[in-house]
Scaffold this active site. Structure first.
Site, PDB file in Angstrom:
ATOM      1  N   GLY A  45       0.832  -1.199   0.000  1.00 53.05           N
ATOM      2  CA  GLY A  45       0.000   0.000   0.000  1.00 53.05           C
ATOM      3  C   GLY A  45       0.863   1.244   0.000  1.00 53.05           C
ATOM      4  O   GLY A  45       1.961   1.253   0.574  1.00 53.05           O
ATOM      5  N   GLN A  50       3.125   9.825   1.209  1.00 52.68           N
ATOM      6  CA  GLN A  50       4.401   9.105   1.165  1.00 52.68           C
ATOM      7  C   GLN A  50       5.205   9.409  -0.096  1.00 52.68           C
ATOM      8  O   GLN A  50       6.368   9.018  -0.198  1.00 52.68           O
ATOM      9  CB  GLN A  50       4.171   7.599   1.277  1.00 52.68           C
ATOM     10  CG  GLN A  50       3.592   7.192   2.622  1.00 52.68           C
ATOM     11  CD  GLN A  50       3.429   5.682   2.698  1.00 52.68           C
ATOM     12  OE1 GLN A  50       2.454   5.143   2.214  1.00 52.68           O
ATOM     13  NE2 GLN A  50       4.408   5.017   3.285  1.00 52.68           N
ATOM     14  N   CYS A  98       6.142  -0.243   7.124  1.00 53.02           N
ATOM     15  CA  CYS A  98       5.717   0.951   6.392  1.00 53.02           C
ATOM     16  C   CYS A  98       6.894   1.432   5.554  1.00 53.02           C
ATOM     17  O   CYS A  98       8.018   1.499   6.051  1.00 53.02           O
ATOM     18  CB  CYS A  98       5.286   2.036   7.376  1.00 53.02           C
ATOM     19  SG  CYS A  98       4.754   3.553   6.560  1.00 53.02           S
ATOM     20  N   LEU A  99       6.622   1.759   4.290  1.00 55.89           N
ATOM     21  CA  LEU A  99       7.701   2.182   3.387  1.00 55.89           C
ATOM     22  C   LEU A  99       8.407   3.443   3.878  1.00 55.89           C
ATOM     23  O   LEU A  99       9.559   3.671   3.548  1.00 55.89           O
ATOM     24  CB  LEU A  99       7.142   2.412   1.980  1.00 55.89           C
ATOM     25  CG  LEU A  99       6.553   1.170   1.314  1.00 55.89           C
ATOM     26  CD1 LEU A  99       5.881   1.546   0.005  1.00 55.89           C
ATOM     27  CD2 LEU A  99       7.607   0.109   1.101  1.00 55.89           C
ATOM     28  N   HIS A 140      -4.208   1.008   7.676  1.00 52.49           N
ATOM     29  CA  HIS A 140      -2.848   1.579   7.710  1.00 52.49           C
ATOM     30  C   HIS A 140      -2.741   2.749   6.730  1.00 52.49           C
ATOM     31  O   HIS A 140      -2.231   3.821   7.076  1.00 52.49           O
ATOM     32  CB  HIS A 140      -1.825   0.480   7.370  1.00 52.49           C
ATOM     33  CG  HIS A 140      -0.406   0.953   7.340  1.00 52.49           C
ATOM     34  ND1 HIS A 140       0.537   0.546   8.253  1.00 52.49           N
ATOM     35  CD2 HIS A 140       0.240   1.813   6.496  1.00 52.49           C
ATOM     36  CE1 HIS A 140       1.700   1.144   7.977  1.00 52.49           C
ATOM     37  NE2 HIS A 140       1.542   1.914   6.909  1.00 52.49           N
ATOM     38  N   GLU A 141      -3.251   2.553   5.505  1.00 51.81           N
ATOM     39  CA  GLU A 141      -3.102   3.605   4.485  1.00 51.81           C
ATOM     40  C   GLU A 141      -3.994   4.814   4.774  1.00 51.81           C
ATOM     41  O   GLU A 141      -3.577   5.958   4.582  1.00 51.81           O
ATOM     42  CB  GLU A 141      -3.397   3.044   3.087  1.00 51.81           C
ATOM     43  CG  GLU A 141      -2.455   1.938   2.630  1.00 51.81           C
ATOM     44  CD  GLU A 141      -0.980   2.260   2.804  1.00 51.81           C
ATOM     45  OE1 GLU A 141      -0.591   3.429   2.647  1.00 51.81           O
ATOM     46  OE2 GLU A 141      -0.214   1.333   3.117  1.00 51.81           O
ATOM     47  N   HIS A 144      -2.490   7.222   7.068  1.00 52.08           N
ATOM     48  CA  HIS A 144      -1.552   8.159   6.422  1.00 52.08           C
ATOM     49  C   HIS A 144      -2.292   9.398   5.919  1.00 52.08           C
ATOM     50  O   HIS A 144      -1.751  10.503   5.956  1.00 52.08           O
ATOM     51  CB  HIS A 144      -0.864   7.499   5.216  1.00 52.08           C
ATOM     52  CG  HIS A 144       0.310   6.637   5.575  1.00 52.08           C
ATOM     53  ND1 HIS A 144       1.401   7.106   6.256  1.00 52.08           N
ATOM     54  CD2 HIS A 144       0.572   5.331   5.315  1.00 52.08           C
ATOM     55  CE1 HIS A 144       2.290   6.124   6.407  1.00 52.08           C
ATOM     56  NE2 HIS A 144       1.807   5.033   5.849  1.00 52.08           N
TER      57      HIS A 144
HETATM   58 NI    NI Z   1       2.711   3.171   5.771  1.00 49.09          NI
END
Ligand code: NI
Length: 185
Positions: A45, A50, A98-99, A140-141, A144
């Site tokens: 995701g 991000q 998480c990226l 999670h997304e 963000h």
């Molecule tokens: Ni993340």
């Protein structure tokens, strides 16, 4: 085009996002770029903050795990202006990454089911329940998009234990296989 991933320490990760207006210029290119970036990072995701954009937009690619979980074959979805409408089921633990936080994997508790409203690429409205892994990814997304990160969902003790790792990420002292953009010192 592969976009650099903004890592922990960038203020854009902490901002409330703006809704995407119909006719937003370059939207379909941006969505394509986000999918391409996500595939390159091998993540599931990616939310617009991000990649440095305070926009209510995210993409999910579960096709990448279709070898192990064939039900996700072809599961590539973009979500414009998604909101969590309702959650259900018990709080369940799951180890998240998480990226924007390379190298950190921690258990996070979240409800097992979630109802989400969003617009598709043609700005048609959708409203659906998600469960299992997709419910996890959605929560999670969407966090963000509300300026929240998974570290906010961890216990104060866990966060305290991660302090050193977080400061190393902030300082750019980490390894990862994808292009990142570090916060300015
Ligand atoms: Ni993340």
């Amino acid at each position: 085009m592969i976009l650099p991933v903004y890592t922990y320490g960038h203020t854009v990760l902490r901002k409330e996002t703006e809704e995407v207006e119909q006719g937003y210029e370059g939207l379909s290119q941006l969505i394509d770029d986000m999918f391409e970036t996500l595939r390159k990072t091998e993540g599931v995701g990616l939310a617009a903050p991000q990649v440095g954009l305070p926009l209510r937009l995210m993409v999910v690619d579960l096709d990448i795990i279709a070898d192990e979980q064939p039900e996700f074959k072809g599961y590539l979805r973009s979500y414009i202006n998604p909101y969590i409408e309702e959650t259900g089921g018990p709080l369940v633990p799951y180890e998240e990454g998480c990226l924007s936080f390379p190298g950190i994997h921690e258990k996070v508790m979240r409800p097992s089911r979630v109802r989400v409203s969003w617009l598709d690429n043609d700005f048609n409205e959708h409203d659906e329940w998600f469960e299992g892994f997709p419910a996890r990814v959605m929560q999670h997304e969407i966090d963000h998009l509300d300026g929240k990160c998974f570290i906010d969902r961890m216990s104060p003790l866990r966060r305290q234990m991660l302090k050193k790792s977080l400061s190393l990420i902030q300082a750019g002292r980490f390894n990862c296989d994808y292009k990142v953009k570090l916060p300015k010192k």
